[in-house]
Design an enzyme around this catalytic site. Structure first.
Site, PDB file in Angstrom:
ATOM      1  N   LYS A  74      24.941 -38.814 -79.696  1.00 40.22           N
ATOM      2  CA  LYS A  74      26.271 -38.502 -80.241  1.00 40.22           C
ATOM      3  C   LYS A  74      26.491 -36.992 -80.186  1.00 40.22           C
ATOM      4  O   LYS A  74      25.579 -36.223 -80.530  1.00 40.22           O
ATOM      5  CB  LYS A  74      26.351 -39.023 -81.679  1.00 40.22           C
ATOM      6  CG  LYS A  74      27.724 -38.895 -82.329  1.00 40.22           C
ATOM      7  CD  LYS A  74      27.700 -39.511 -83.730  1.00 40.22           C
ATOM      8  CE  LYS A  74      29.035 -39.429 -84.435  1.00 40.22           C
ATOM      9  NZ  LYS A  74      29.007 -40.033 -85.782  1.00 40.22           N
ATOM     10  N   SER A 150      32.474 -43.515 -86.703  1.00 33.77           N
ATOM     11  CA  SER A 150      32.776 -42.455 -85.764  1.00 33.77           C
ATOM     12  C   SER A 150      31.837 -42.412 -84.568  1.00 33.77           C
ATOM     13  O   SER A 150      32.136 -41.737 -83.584  1.00 33.77           O
ATOM     14  CB  SER A 150      32.743 -41.113 -86.487  1.00 33.77           C
ATOM     15  OG  SER A 150      31.420 -40.835 -86.937  1.00 33.77           O
ATOM     16  N   SER A 174      29.368 -44.906 -90.108  1.00 29.78           N
ATOM     17  CA  SER A 174      29.627 -44.569 -88.702  1.00 29.78           C
ATOM     18  C   SER A 174      28.589 -45.006 -87.690  1.00 29.78           C
ATOM     19  O   SER A 174      28.838 -44.889 -86.489  1.00 29.78           O
ATOM     20  CB  SER A 174      29.838 -43.067 -88.560  1.00 29.78           C
ATOM     21  OG  SER A 174      31.131 -42.743 -88.951  1.00 29.78           O
TER      22      SER A 174
END
Ligand code: GLN
Length: 478
Positions: A74, A150, A174
């Site tokens: 990420k 997210s 997330s």
């Protein structure tokens, strides 16, 4: 022809590497080919560093725990020499990490290869990846729908087989929520289980790095590599790291699974409810006992979270002022003008909303009314879980109340978006661990099959317990 590497689990790749059936270089080449072929439509990656991944593959030692295994990261976890944009225009193109986050240093020490940066909601603020300042990521099961957020990019690339596994972060859901929407496994470790050093901070008392994988067994392998105390993060726990894979017995006899009344009320879509209920039946068949219980302060979790998370975010994001990190407004008249224009142009609307909200709840006159009160409610939520874990080993619930929604469906209504995390947020407030595993699908009105996630929560440092449950469930369905 043998299956392309990106379709395999970490465990299977390791087996093939060690047997000499496939080389790390072949594996990395196959993952790069899968990205080339499919990521243009999916939008899961922001960047891929093919050259350094291939060089690392050539040097890989396959006798190490994760030797030669490529992992997508990420885009808010620092990897030395790679960009780290947090999917924000403020940093995009203007920042290269000068060092490795501890989780990355540990992955590398275990032999893994960080390959590619995945899209996300800007600074991890969101539940759909629509808040990315850089690009859209689509759900691999239905391109008209969001992948969750997210860590939407990380979940999408694992589910689409353009990655073997990925790291994400979970501040309020997330990792678990996008895993549920994309149909992969997502693990949020207990607060302090994994070092946050080198993770760009959103809400420091809630953030945790966690794996997104094809199986719970793979999540256990990744957690073994990245967990453990770190002098560079004073909130990181020094507790010994168990061999999580040893706990994966496939048997659930004697395991007490709590079903909180508040997590099975109105608001769950019918298809989600029936998939989760079927999964609970399967846990019983594997030997678990289901126990109804109460988590009485659940209804306050979302409100409490959006005070604490925004308060911490407003402080953490103050550092993005155009002086040290990323892009700077051109020709400022003075320093205030520089701050204003850099932040005005660099941050997207949701990040601005959160900074304003967080500054407000911390401002004098309102601090007691909002921030301090939220801290008190947080203690009550934590106590609810402590009491529950005296009666049960783990807690089960849906991961999200609905399957993946349509792109654009909730983006005009922040409150609706915030409610997408209603079942995941309390775990972060309490500091406990949680995992989401796929438990069936729901047919959408356009005929696509959308994954549903079963969430299993466990007490602090109870990762072995929750992974045992989801691993047994996955094996029983394989
Ligand atoms: N959706 C939640 C938020 O927007 C959680 C995000 C996260 O876990 N990073 O804050």
């Amino acid at each position: 022809m043998s299956q392309p590497a990106a379709e395999l689990t970490i465990a299977e790749l390791q087996r093939q590497f060690r047997a000499g059936d496939r080389s790390p270089r072949e594996a990395v080449e196959q993952v790069l080919a899968a990205i080339d072929a499919r990521d243009r439509d999916l939008g899961g990656y922001l960047s891929v560093d093919a050259e350094s991944a291939l060089a690392a593959a050539d040097a890989a030692d396959v006798s190490l725990p994760l030797g030669g295994v490529p992992i997508a990261i990420k885009d808010l976890i620092n990897v030395e020499g790679q960009p780290c944009s947090c999917a924000s225009k403020l940093l995009d193109g203007g920042y290269t990490s000068p060092y490795d986050a501890t989780a990355i240093a540990r992955l590398k020490a275990a032999g893994a290869i960080p390959l590619g940066r995945t899209n996300m909601d800007e600074f991890a603020m969101g539940s759909s990846t629509e808040n990315s300042g850089l690009q859209v990521t689509r759900n691999p099961h239905d391109p008209e729908r969001i992948p969750g957020g997210s860590s939407g990019g990380s979940a999408a690339v694992v589910a689409a087989n353009t990655a073997v596994a990925a790291l994400g972060t979970d501040t309020g859901g997330s990792v678990r929520q996008p895993a549920a929407h994309c149909g992969c496994v997502g693990l949020k470790p207990s607060y302090g289980r994994v070092s946050r050093f080198g993770l760009v901070a959103y809400a420091s008392s809630l953030d945790q790095i966690g794996p997104l994988t094809k199986t719970s067994h793979d999540a256990a392998l990744l957690l073994e590599a990245i967990a453990g105390g770190d002098p560079l993060d004073s909130t990181c726990l020094d507790a010994a790291v168990p061999k999580y894979t040893d706990a994966l017995t496939g048997d659930l006899s004697g395991v007490r699974v709590g079903l909180p009344k508040q997590y099975f009320g109105d608001g769950i879509e019918a298809g989600v409810r029936s998939s989760v209920e079927a999964a609970l039946g399967q846990l019983e068949a594997l030997g678990a006992t289901l126990v109804e219980l109460e988590l009485p302060h659940t209804e306050y979790a979302v409100a409490t979270y959006y005070i604490i998370a925004t308060a911490e975010a407003s402080a953490n994001l103050a550092r993005f002022d155009g002086v040290r990190y990323g892009n700077r407004a051109s020709d400022p008249e003075n320093i205030i003008d520089q701050y204003r224009r850099t932040r005005g142009a660099g941050f997207g609307p949701e990040v601005k909303r959160r900074i304003i909200l967080g500054t407000y709840v911390l401002s004098s006159g309102y601090q007691d009314q909002f921030y301090l009160r939220a801290q008190k409610v947080r203690s009550l939520i934590r106590r609810d879980f402590a009491e529950a874990f005296e009666k049960v080993d783990v807690i089960a619930s849906p991961t999200a109340p609905t399957p993946a929604f349509r792109i654009g469906e909730k983006s005009g209504d922040p409150l609706q978006m915030y409610l997408a995390d209603i079942y995941t947020i309390a775990a972060n407030l309490a500091g406990i661990c949680g995992v989401s595993t796929p438990c069936g699908t729901v047919r959408s009105d356009t005929g696509t099959d959308l994954p549903v996630g079963l969430q299993i929560l466990g007490p602090a440092l109870g990762e072995a317990k929750i992974l045992r449950v989801t691993d047994a469930y996955e094996r029983s369905r394989a």
